[in-house]
Design a protein around this motif. Sequence first.
Motif, PDB file in Angstrom:
ATOM      1  N   GLY A 154      -5.741  11.524  30.056  1.00 14.45           N
ATOM      2  CA  GLY A 154      -4.615  11.434  29.027  1.00 14.45           C
ATOM      3  C   GLY A 154      -5.541  10.547  27.744  1.00 14.45           C
ATOM      4  N   LEU A 155      -4.558  10.614  26.806  1.00 12.97           N
ATOM      5  CA  LEU A 155      -5.093  10.009  25.560  1.00 12.97           C
ATOM      6  C   LEU A 155      -5.060   8.594  25.435  1.00 12.97           C
ATOM      7  N   GLY A 156      -4.189   7.874  26.199  1.00 14.24           N
ATOM      8  CA  GLY A 156      -4.299   6.306  26.159  1.00 14.24           C
ATOM      9  C   GLY A 156      -5.541   6.055  26.858  1.00 14.24           C
TER      10      GLY A 156
ATOM     11  N   ARG B  75       7.593  18.570  20.913  1.00 12.46           N
ATOM     12  CA  ARG B  75       6.252  18.931  20.977  1.00 12.46           C
ATOM     13  C   ARG B  75       5.354  17.632  20.816  1.00 12.46           C
ATOM     14  N   TYR B  76       6.247  16.275  20.237  1.00 11.04           N
ATOM     15  CA  TYR B  76       5.674  15.420  19.694  1.00 11.04           C
ATOM     16  C   TYR B  76       6.078  13.844  20.134  1.00 11.04           C
ATOM     17  N   GLY B  77       5.336  12.913  19.857  1.00 12.26           N
ATOM     18  CA  GLY B  77       6.092  11.668  20.061  1.00 12.26           C
ATOM     19  C   GLY B  77       6.908  11.477  18.899  1.00 12.26           C
TER      20      GLY B  77
ATOM     21  N   LEU C 116      -7.993   8.695  15.228  1.00 13.20           N
ATOM     22  CA  LEU C 116      -7.560  10.154  14.296  1.00 13.20           C
ATOM     23  C   LEU C 116      -7.538  11.196  15.573  1.00 13.20           C
ATOM     24  N   LEU C 117      -6.544  11.829  15.429  1.00  9.64           N
ATOM     25  CA  LEU C 117      -6.643  12.874  16.499  1.00  9.64           C
ATOM     26  C   LEU C 117      -7.120  14.256  15.735  1.00  9.64           C
ATOM     27  N   PRO C 118      -7.940  14.826  16.266  1.00  9.49           N
ATOM     28  CA  PRO C 118      -8.805  15.867  15.620  1.00  9.49           C
ATOM     29  C   PRO C 118      -7.807  17.230  15.636  1.00  9.49           C
ATOM     30  N   ASP C 119      -6.554  17.122  16.481  1.00 10.88           N
ATOM     31  CA  ASP C 119      -5.611  18.311  16.223  1.00 10.88           C
ATOM     32  C   ASP C 119      -4.977  18.388  15.098  1.00 10.88           C
ATOM     33  N   ASP C 120      -4.775  17.287  14.301  1.00  7.31           N
ATOM     34  CA  ASP C 120      -3.882  17.242  12.822  1.00  7.31           C
ATOM     35  C   ASP C 120      -4.839  17.154  11.780  1.00  7.31           C
TER      36      ASP C 120
ATOM     37  N   ILE D 193       2.139  11.916  13.930  1.00 13.61           N
ATOM     38  CA  ILE D 193       1.140  12.658  13.672  1.00 13.61           C
ATOM     39  C   ILE D 193      -0.007  11.778  14.163  1.00 13.61           C
ATOM     40  N   GLY D 194      -1.192  12.615  14.412  1.00 14.28           N
ATOM     41  CA  GLY D 194      -2.169  11.724  14.992  1.00 14.28           C
ATOM     42  C   GLY D 194      -3.307  11.006  14.057  1.00 14.28           C
ATOM     43  N   ARG D 195      -2.379   9.894  13.717  1.00 14.40           N
ATOM     44  CA  ARG D 195      -3.087   9.092  12.723  1.00 14.40           C
ATOM     45  C   ARG D 195      -2.504   7.745  12.930  1.00 14.40           C
TER      46      ARG D 195
ATOM     47  N   THR E 291      -5.989  22.771  26.950  1.00 17.63           N
ATOM     48  CA  THR E 291      -5.413  23.646  27.830  1.00 17.63           C
ATOM     49  C   THR E 291      -4.215  24.734  26.880  1.00 17.63           C
ATOM     50  N   ARG E 292      -3.883  23.950  25.738  1.00 14.91           N
ATOM     51  CA  ARG E 292      -2.959  24.986  25.013  1.00 14.91           C
ATOM     52  C   ARG E 292      -3.363  26.123  24.312  1.00 14.91           C
ATOM     53  N   SER E 293      -5.027  26.186  24.336  1.00 18.14           N
ATOM     54  CA  SER E 293      -5.801  26.980  23.402  1.00 18.14           C
ATOM     55  C   SER E 293      -6.599  27.812  24.292  1.00 18.14           C
TER      56      SER E 293
ATOM     57  N   VAL F  42       9.509   7.730  21.692  1.00 23.17           N
ATOM     58  CA  VAL F  42       9.594   8.534  23.077  1.00 23.17           C
ATOM     59  C   VAL F  42       8.584   9.726  23.230  1.00 23.17           C
ATOM     60  N   GLU F  43       7.862   9.917  24.142  1.00 21.18           N
ATOM     61  CA  GLU F  43       6.827  11.191  24.053  1.00 21.18           C
ATOM     62  C   GLU F  43       7.725  12.353  24.694  1.00 21.18           C
ATOM     63  N   LYS F  44       7.466  13.505  23.652  1.00 20.50           N
ATOM     64  CA  LYS F  44       7.869  14.842  23.836  1.00 20.50           C
ATOM     65  C   LYS F  44       9.306  14.887  24.584  1.00 20.50           C
ATOM     66  N   PRO F  45      10.348  14.189  23.792  1.00 21.53           N
ATOM     67  CA  PRO F  45      11.791  14.327  24.632  1.00 21.53           C
ATOM     68  C   PRO F  45      12.338  15.816  24.501  1.00 21.53           C
TER      69      PRO F  45
ATOM     70  N   ASP G 210       0.061  18.067   3.559  1.00 21.78           N
ATOM     71  CA  ASP G 210       0.511  18.940   4.401  1.00 21.78           C
ATOM     72  C   ASP G 210      -0.015  18.980   5.910  1.00 21.78           C
ATOM     73  N   ARG G 211       0.727  18.652   6.753  1.00 23.31           N
ATOM     74  CA  ARG G 211      -0.057  18.511   8.136  1.00 23.31           C
ATOM     75  C   ARG G 211       0.135  19.899   8.740  1.00 23.31           C
ATOM     76  N   PHE G 212      -1.097  19.915   9.403  1.00 18.60           N
ATOM     77  CA  PHE G 212      -1.411  21.431  10.135  1.00 18.60           C
ATOM     78  C   PHE G 212      -1.674  20.912  11.563  1.00 18.60           C
TER      79      PHE G 212
ATOM     80  N   VAL H   2      -2.470   8.748  31.322  1.00 23.72           N
ATOM     81  CA  VAL H   2      -2.039   7.336  30.629  1.00 23.72           C
ATOM     82  C   VAL H   2      -1.728   7.614  29.229  1.00 23.72           C
ATOM     83  N   GLU H   3      -0.362   7.826  28.856  1.00 23.95           N
ATOM     84  CA  GLU H   3       0.213   8.107  27.652  1.00 23.95           C
ATOM     85  C   GLU H   3       0.140   7.017  26.439  1.00 23.95           C
ATOM     86  N   LEU H   4      -0.698   7.382  25.337  1.00 20.93           N
ATOM     87  CA  LEU H   4      -0.613   6.364  24.472  1.00 20.93           C
ATOM     88  C   LEU H   4       0.695   5.882  23.769  1.00 20.93           C
TER      89      LEU H   4
HETATM   90  C1  G1P Z   1      -0.377  13.495  20.837  1.00 21.06           C
HETATM   91  C2  G1P Z   1       0.729  12.118  21.020  1.00 21.06           C
HETATM   92  C3  G1P Z   1       1.829  12.629  20.305  1.00 21.06           C
HETATM   93  C4  G1P Z   1       1.821  12.938  18.913  1.00 21.06           C
HETATM   94  C5  G1P Z   1       0.735  14.182  18.870  1.00 21.06           C
HETATM   95  C6  G1P Z   1       0.387  14.532  17.418  1.00 21.06           C
HETATM   96  O1  G1P Z   1       0.120  14.498  21.723  1.00 21.06           O
HETATM   97  O2  G1P Z   1       0.873  11.949  22.423  1.00 21.06           O
HETATM   98  O3  G1P Z   1       2.731  11.590  20.461  1.00 21.06           O
HETATM   99  O4  G1P Z   1       2.879  13.224  18.416  1.00 21.06           O
HETATM  100  O5  G1P Z   1      -0.719  13.948  19.743  1.00 21.06           O
HETATM  101  O6  G1P Z   1      -0.706  15.637  17.273  1.00 21.06           O
HETATM  102  P1  G1P Z   1      -0.689  15.804  22.198  1.00 21.06           P
HETATM  103  O7  G1P Z   1      -1.061  16.618  20.927  1.00 21.06           O
HETATM  104  O8  G1P Z   1      -1.915  15.257  22.607  1.00 21.06           O
HETATM  105  O9  G1P Z   1       0.028  16.593  23.284  1.00 21.06           O
END
Ligand code: G1P
Length: 269
Positions: free
Chosen positions: A105-107, A166-168, A125-129, A200-202, A14-16, A186-189, A247-249, A224-226
Amino acid sequence: MVKKAIIPAAGYGTRSLPVTKVVPKEMFPIGGKPAIHYIVEEAVLSGIEEILIVVSKSKSIIVDYFDASLELEAFLEKNNKLHLLKNTTMPKVHIQYTRQPYSKGLGDAILQGKRFVGNEPFAVLLPDDIIYNAPTPALSQLIRIHDQFNANVIGLNKVHPDLVSRYGVIDGDEERTDLYKINHIVEKPKSNAPSNLVVIGRYVFDPEIFNHIESLTPGASNEVELTDAIGMLLSNQVCYGKIIDGDRFDIGTDDDYINLINAMWKDKE
Ligand code: G1P
């Protein structure tokens, strides 16, 4: 030994929007390859032998991408373009797919891999990172810590305080300059973030994480949050956070997507 990995690729992106209505963000091109290709390559270089990609109904293009293309191969052969065949080669690894029926959700996406994982430690591995310029593949850096301490490990990155929401985000005891024993996550405080160390998504988990995911009920956004499952795990298991060397993108943001392409382009010159 960590031999299995889950790559969740079922989200709506949805962000893109609007492009993600038809092109999943995992397929965004970076230097001629889609983003998820780099993720699979990283997994293979880290010693992973079996991958489960969690897709959703609109993501069949990912399944097609990693499949052989007999028509294309026949075309190249017939037209004396066999030298181009090498450009169609996919990473050598066993990939299977499952569908996440509801976008919860991710969880919940990771939970779809419970049977695939069985009773072994596994990677996520989260493919965003995308981690570029890593001296050793990012996931292999976490697997090393897992094998050394026999504990869960999460990839971390130090970011500017403006970006933590934006992150955990974790809070932990510094064991050495790049390694933390996590006390709290904590998720996205929105405020009062415990540090500027973000997830990071690893990840490398022991299978007990599934019990924690199963015990969660979806939050306000029906997800459901991981991160919540990781928080529960901290009450009876050790979890390390390792600052990833490289370098993380975050290619879910326009800035980082362009920055990564530029970095690769510069290195090519
Ligand atoms: C997910 C995780 C978050 C993490 C991020 C890394 O968030 O929930 O904790 O910091 O990936 O990319 P999302 O990007 O799915 O919102």
